[in-house]
Design a protein around this motif. Structure first.
Motif, mmCIF file in Angstrom:
data_model
loop_
_atom_site.group_PDB
_atom_site.id
_atom_site.type_symbol
_atom_site.label_atom_id
_atom_site.label_comp_id
_atom_site.label_asym_id
_atom_site.label_seq_id
_atom_site.Cartn_x
_atom_site.Cartn_y
_atom_site.Cartn_z
ATOM 1 N N GLU A 55 0.831 -1.212 0.000
ATOM 2 C CA GLU A 55 0.000 0.000 0.000
ATOM 3 C C GLU A 55 0.859 1.253 0.000
ATOM 4 O O GLU A 55 0.501 2.275 -0.551
ATOM 5 C CB GLU A 55 -0.938 -0.034 1.218
ATOM 6 N N THR A 96 -2.737 1.298 -7.616
ATOM 7 C CA THR A 96 -3.061 1.696 -6.249
ATOM 8 C C THR A 96 -4.537 1.519 -5.933
ATOM 9 O O THR A 96 -4.897 0.992 -4.885
ATOM 10 C CB THR A 96 -2.641 3.158 -6.005
ATOM 11 N N ILE A 122 -6.061 -0.784 -2.881
ATOM 12 C CA ILE A 122 -6.880 -0.197 -1.807
ATOM 13 C C ILE A 122 -8.248 -0.871 -1.750
ATOM 14 O O ILE A 122 -8.758 -1.179 -0.678
ATOM 15 C CB ILE A 122 -6.992 1.330 -1.985
ATOM 16 N N MET A 175 -7.787 -4.139 -0.020
ATOM 17 C CA MET A 175 -7.574 -3.956 1.412
ATOM 18 C C MET A 175 -8.898 -3.654 2.112
ATOM 19 O O MET A 175 -9.151 -4.143 3.211
ATOM 20 C CB MET A 175 -6.558 -2.843 1.667
ATOM 21 N N LYS A 176 -9.737 -2.855 1.470
ATOM 22 C CA LYS A 176 -11.056 -2.564 2.051
ATOM 23 C C LYS A 176 -11.916 -3.821 2.068
ATOM 24 O O LYS A 176 -12.613 -4.094 3.042
ATOM 25 C CB LYS A 176 -11.732 -1.438 1.269
ATOM 26 N N TYR A 201 -7.940 -2.089 5.552
ATOM 27 C CA TYR A 201 -7.525 -0.764 5.075
ATOM 28 C C TYR A 201 -7.370 0.233 6.223
ATOM 29 O O TYR A 201 -6.421 1.007 6.253
ATOM 30 C CB TYR A 201 -8.517 -0.235 4.041
ATOM 31 N N ASP A 202 -8.279 0.223 7.176
ATOM 32 C CA ASP A 202 -8.232 1.191 8.272
ATOM 33 C C ASP A 202 -7.099 0.928 9.262
ATOM 34 O O ASP A 202 -6.818 1.759 10.116
ATOM 35 C CB ASP A 202 -9.572 1.218 9.014
ATOM 36 N N ARG A 262 -3.921 0.465 8.359
ATOM 37 C CA ARG A 262 -2.631 0.864 7.791
ATOM 38 C C ARG A 262 -2.059 2.040 8.580
ATOM 39 O O ARG A 262 -2.776 2.738 9.277
ATOM 40 C CB ARG A 262 -2.777 1.217 6.321
#
Length: 173
Positions: free
Chosen positions: A23, A34, A38, A41-42, A47-48, A50
């Motif tokens: 990321e 990218t 992302i 990751m979500k 994601y939150d 990172r």
């Protein structure tokens, strides 16, 4: 040098670390990728977790300062940290190490390397700044062990040859 706790040395934790490192450094290498990363990751719900870019820049500054990362121990997540927080921090350390290696090795990954007096001016990612003269041209391979240059690029490090043999491969679909 910072070392993650032994209990986080699992495939799961390594995969998390890799995702967090990606990321950070994928935007340097492949700008269009990218958004996909992302989104994944979500989708995976990480994601939150990172680290912030400020934290990443602090990690990088620490590693540059003493080149051993001793100050990383004071920045590392505490004993109450979750596995994701540890993996995110470790991913930041990995990304900073990759960045420093790419800068020190003069790969010109960002197009900002200035090689010196006898080097080529080169402001595109990955372009050759050394002044190297290849033994082949883009259309003829005379020396099978030598580099064969490509003559077109997208300005971001992707190079392709638009010679007669490859003309069909560069046509828009």
């Amino acid at each position: 040098m910072y070392r993650a706790p032994d209990e986080t040395y699992t495939s799961y934790d390594r995969a998390l670390c890799i995702m967090f490192a990606l990321e950070i450094y994928v935007p340097w290498l492949r700008m269009g990728a990218t958004a996909n990363l992302i989104a994944k990751m979500k989708e995976y719900g990480i994601y939150d977790d990172r680290i912030t870019m400020d934290m990443y820049n602090d990690i990088k500054a620490c590693m540059l300062m003493d080149n051993k990362g001793g100050c990383l121990d004071t920045m590392a997540p505490g004993d109450d940290a979750t596995r994701r927080q540890i993996a995110a921090f470790s991913g930041g350390v990995v990304a900073a190490g990759i960045y420093m290696s790419m800068v020190e090795d003069h790969w010109n990954f960002d197009g900002n390397f200035e090689g010196g007096e006898n080097s080529n001016t080169c402001n595109r990612p990955w372009c050759d700044w050394t002044g190297y003269e290849p033994p082949n041209n883009p259309w003829t391979l005379d020396d099978v062990t030598g580099w064969q240059p490509l003559i077109e690029d997208n300005g971001r490090g992707f190079f392709l040859c638009a010679g007669p043999r490859n003309a069909a491969s560069i046509q828009p679909e």
